[in-house]
Design a protein around this motif. Structure first.
Motif, mmCIF file in Angstrom:
data_model
loop_
_atom_site.group_PDB
_atom_site.id
_atom_site.type_symbol
_atom_site.label_atom_id
_atom_site.label_comp_id
_atom_site.label_asym_id
_atom_site.label_seq_id
_atom_site.Cartn_x
_atom_site.Cartn_y
_atom_site.Cartn_z
ATOM 1 N N ALA A 37 35.680 43.337 39.912
ATOM 2 C CA ALA A 37 36.402 43.273 38.669
ATOM 3 C C ALA A 37 34.966 43.396 37.619
ATOM 4 N N PRO A 38 35.655 44.329 36.409
ATOM 5 C CA PRO A 38 34.246 44.781 35.510
ATOM 6 C C PRO A 38 34.122 43.447 34.882
ATOM 7 N N LYS A 39 32.802 42.952 34.456
ATOM 8 C CA LYS A 39 32.574 41.922 33.998
ATOM 9 C C LYS A 39 31.601 42.141 32.888
ATOM 10 N N VAL A 40 31.703 41.252 31.944
ATOM 11 C CA VAL A 40 30.977 41.424 30.793
ATOM 12 C C VAL A 40 30.036 40.004 30.493
ATOM 13 N N LEU A 41 28.642 40.348 30.291
ATOM 14 C CA LEU A 41 28.057 39.047 30.287
ATOM 15 C C LEU A 41 27.199 38.839 28.859
ATOM 16 N N LEU A 42 27.497 38.063 27.990
ATOM 17 C CA LEU A 42 26.617 37.833 26.790
ATOM 18 C C LEU A 42 25.381 36.790 26.856
ATOM 19 N N HIS A 43 25.382 35.915 27.848
ATOM 20 C CA HIS A 43 24.420 34.918 27.559
ATOM 21 C C HIS A 43 23.853 34.702 28.908
ATOM 22 N N ASP A 44 22.766 35.536 29.253
ATOM 23 C CA ASP A 44 21.898 35.360 30.512
ATOM 24 C C ASP A 44 20.497 35.584 30.032
ATOM 25 N N HIS A 45 19.509 34.713 30.334
ATOM 26 C CA HIS A 45 18.192 34.630 30.091
ATOM 27 C C HIS A 45 17.290 35.309 31.128
ATOM 28 N N LEU A 46 16.658 36.497 30.969
ATOM 29 C CA LEU A 46 15.775 37.292 31.590
ATOM 30 C C LEU A 46 14.864 36.421 32.653
ATOM 31 N N VAL A 376 36.792 51.282 30.514
ATOM 32 C CA VAL A 376 36.064 50.731 31.826
ATOM 33 C C VAL A 376 37.006 49.667 31.893
ATOM 34 N N ILE A 377 36.865 48.696 31.293
ATOM 35 C CA ILE A 377 37.560 47.340 31.494
ATOM 36 C C ILE A 377 38.997 47.355 31.996
ATOM 37 N N LYS A 378 39.752 47.630 31.206
ATOM 38 C CA LYS A 378 41.275 47.813 31.474
ATOM 39 C C LYS A 378 41.553 48.571 32.762
ATOM 40 N N PRO A 379 41.058 49.621 32.678
ATOM 41 C CA PRO A 379 41.369 50.751 33.878
ATOM 42 C C PRO A 379 40.991 49.906 35.243
ATOM 43 N N GLY A 380 39.684 49.259 35.020
ATOM 44 C CA GLY A 380 39.119 48.384 36.240
ATOM 45 C C GLY A 380 40.366 47.288 36.714
ATOM 46 N N TYR A 381 40.591 46.569 35.798
ATOM 47 C CA TYR A 381 41.744 45.548 36.194
ATOM 48 C C TYR A 381 42.943 46.105 36.602
ATOM 49 N N ALA A 382 43.293 47.154 36.046
ATOM 50 C CA ALA A 382 44.861 47.860 36.299
ATOM 51 C C ALA A 382 44.521 48.293 37.698
ATOM 52 N N GLU A 383 43.234 48.708 38.219
ATOM 53 C CA GLU A 383 43.409 49.142 39.668
ATOM 54 C C GLU A 383 43.437 48.024 40.578
ATOM 55 N N LEU A 384 42.639 46.980 40.123
ATOM 56 C CA LEU A 384 42.676 45.659 41.077
ATOM 57 C C LEU A 384 44.271 44.930 40.997
ATOM 58 N N LYS A 385 44.918 45.088 39.949
ATOM 59 C CA LYS A 385 46.209 44.569 39.850
ATOM 60 C C LYS A 385 47.153 45.405 40.470
ATOM 61 N N SER A 386 46.857 46.577 40.676
ATOM 62 C CA SER A 386 47.703 47.537 41.387
ATOM 63 C C SER A 386 47.397 47.595 43.122
ATOM 64 N N GLU A 387 46.468 46.799 43.572
ATOM 65 C CA GLU A 387 46.316 46.777 44.859
ATOM 66 C C GLU A 387 47.319 46.438 45.832
ATOM 67 N N TRP A 388 48.057 45.646 45.365
ATOM 68 C CA TRP A 388 48.961 44.838 46.172
ATOM 69 C C TRP A 388 50.199 46.121 46.842
ATOM 70 N N LEU A 389 50.283 46.907 45.844
ATOM 71 C CA LEU A 389 51.393 47.888 46.178
ATOM 72 C C LEU A 389 51.084 48.850 47.269
ATOM 73 N N PHE A 390 49.582 48.893 47.197
ATOM 74 C CA PHE A 390 49.034 49.799 48.191
ATOM 75 C C PHE A 390 48.774 49.028 49.799
ATOM 76 N N LYS A 391 48.677 47.975 49.440
ATOM 77 C CA LYS A 391 48.596 47.097 50.689
ATOM 78 C C LYS A 391 49.880 47.125 51.574
ATOM 79 N N GLN A 392 51.084 47.247 50.906
ATOM 80 C CA GLN A 392 52.332 47.150 51.376
ATOM 81 C C GLN A 392 52.658 48.611 52.066
ATOM 82 N N THR A 393 52.090 49.534 51.509
ATOM 83 C CA THR A 393 52.340 50.928 52.081
ATOM 84 C C THR A 393 51.429 50.994 53.122
#
Ligand SMILES: O=c1[nH]cnc2c1ncn2[C@@H]1O[C@H](CO)[C@@H](O)[C@H]1O
Ligand SMILES: [Zn+2]
Length: 404
Positions: A37-46, A376-393
């Motif tokens: 899943a595409p993730k966004v990180l705002l608080h990470d210490h180098l 980037v983010i919405k299409p990434g999640y849309a792809e993950l959310k649609s995976e079950w459809l293709f598993k069925q196929t």
């Protein structure tokens, strides 16, 4: 108190998102889906995210002789255990070893490059990574040389990640240490390197006894420059610290801010009452850079299920999920999400909500944030959310094949 409300929220979450499922994508996401899943990180210490093996090698190369362990696996365990003290002050002591090996240009470039690579590998598409330039001068580097080395490392890491099929963009936040007196100088540095890889400013370090108002000159300077900053507040210390960060200093975001829960009352009938400060934070959409695993180690929360993020998400605060220090907590963005999915029954919809929240709250320009969200983010999640459809196929065609 708000923290006690979380079990109630778990029930609520299970009922709302668990039992009453309406489609397959509202199932619990798998670990693999969370990682992709595409993730966004705002608080990470180098300096809180080095690979243990890199620390060992850098210590050898730079003559740093104080490591508690020289075997990478044992060193990783040492950091997690030493940071697991229940006190922010003791948690912060572990940084002497990471900062200790980050005193040369080569070390800084390497650590920053590996940071970008590790985040990209974990599915992070946008990150703001912070560090305190003033802590990297012991080997003779100047402040600007430190910033340029880290920037160079981030660019190298982004390139290498791209070659491996992982797109990531990393911006730097320059931190000033709250117990020190260099905040204005570091704020000026952040302003000088604006549009050159640095996207904002922060203050960090022990909270109790060092209120953010000690550094008002730095914040006022940044405001005059129309620049952005976040402040570590409401982690080890409560509401007064959050109030100062917002109303005296003018912070755009709160580093942690988890103690805002102290201003939220959950009544016996499950209804919720927000105090004036909590209302302000929610009404103004102040982003909370929440870091669940880190909070368990410093004593700001007792367990993932009891973590205020459950209630804050339910109440639609601008909550974001973050790692804080991947080395000290043995964590990653995916692992933080794994824990929240387990604790609150979150679905891909919830993970997308956190990711979009974080992207909205980033310090890069609005058009770039919007493009990240929409392209980037919405299409990434849309792809993950649609995976079950293709598993069925696949299973249908699988059974057809076996009949042949
Ligand atoms: O959770 C935290 N709260 C406050 N300060 C922190 C936290 N994590 C790291 N640092 C401090 O920030 C410096 C720059 O990255 C680190 O060296 C550490 O001292
Ligand atoms: Zn932090």
């Amino acid at each position: 108190m708000g923290i006690d409300a979380s079990p109630f929220f778990v029930l609520y979450a299970r009922r709302r998102y668990g039992a009453a499922m309406t489609s397959q994508h509202q199932n619990t996401p798998s670990r693999d889906q969370i990682r992709r899943a595409p993730k966004v990180l705002l608080h990470d210490h180098l300096d809180g995210g080095l690979r243990p093996g890199t620390i060992v090698e850098l210590a050898r190369d730079t003559g740093y002789a104080h490591l508690p362990e020289t075997d990478p696996d044992k060193l990783g365990v040492w950091f997690r255990e030493a940071a697991d003290s229940g006190s922010l002050e003791r948690y912060l002591e572990t940084f002497s070893h990471t900062v200790g090996v980050m005193q040369t240009r080569e070390a800084l470039v390497r650590v920053a490059a590996e940071c970008a690579e590790d985040l990209a590998e974990d599915g992070v598409v946008y990150a703001e990574v912070r560090y305190a330039p003033e802590q990297h001068l012991e080997g003779g580097l100047g402040l600007e040389e430190v910033v340029e080395a880290v920037n160079e490392g981030f660019r190298q890491g982004e390139r290498r990640a791209g070659e491996n099929g992982h797109r990531i963009r990393v911006g730097a936040l320059l931190t000033a240490m709250r117990h020190a007196a260099r905040a204005l100088e570091i704020a000026e540095l952040a302003n000088r390197y604006r549009d050159l890889g640095v996207v904002g400013f922060d203050i960090a370090g022990a909270e109790a006894g060092y209120p953010p108002t000690r550094h008002l000159d730095a914040f006022e300077y940044l405001k005059r420059e129309n620049n952005h900053f976040t402040i570590h507040a409401g982690e080890a210390f409560g509401l007064p610290s959050i109030w100062q960060a917002l109303q005296w200093c003018g912070a755009d975001r709160l580093g942690h801010g988890v103690r805002i829960i102290d201003d939220i009352q959950v009544l016996d009938d499950g209804s919720v009452k927000l105090g004036r400060l909590a209302s302000y934070v929610r009404d103004k959409r102040i982003p909370l850079e929440l870091c669940p695993s880190s909070n368990l180690q410093t004593g700001a929360a007792d367990s993932y299920t009891d973590h205020p993020i459950g209630l804050l998400r339910r109440l639609h605060f601008r909550a974001t999920v973050n790692t804080d220090n991947r080395l000290m907590s043995g964590t990653s963005m995916s692992r933080e999400f794994d824990h929240l999915v387990e604790a609150f029954g979150y679905t891909l919809e919830d993970l997308q909500w956190f990711s979009v929240n974080a992207m909205k709250s980033a310090f890069i320009p609005f058009d770039e944030r919007l493009a990240m969200i929409n392209d980037v983010i919405k299409p990434g999640y849309a792809e993950l959310k649609s995976e079950w459809l293709f598993k069925q196929t696949a299973s249908t065609s699988g059974s057809a094949e076996s009949e042949d």
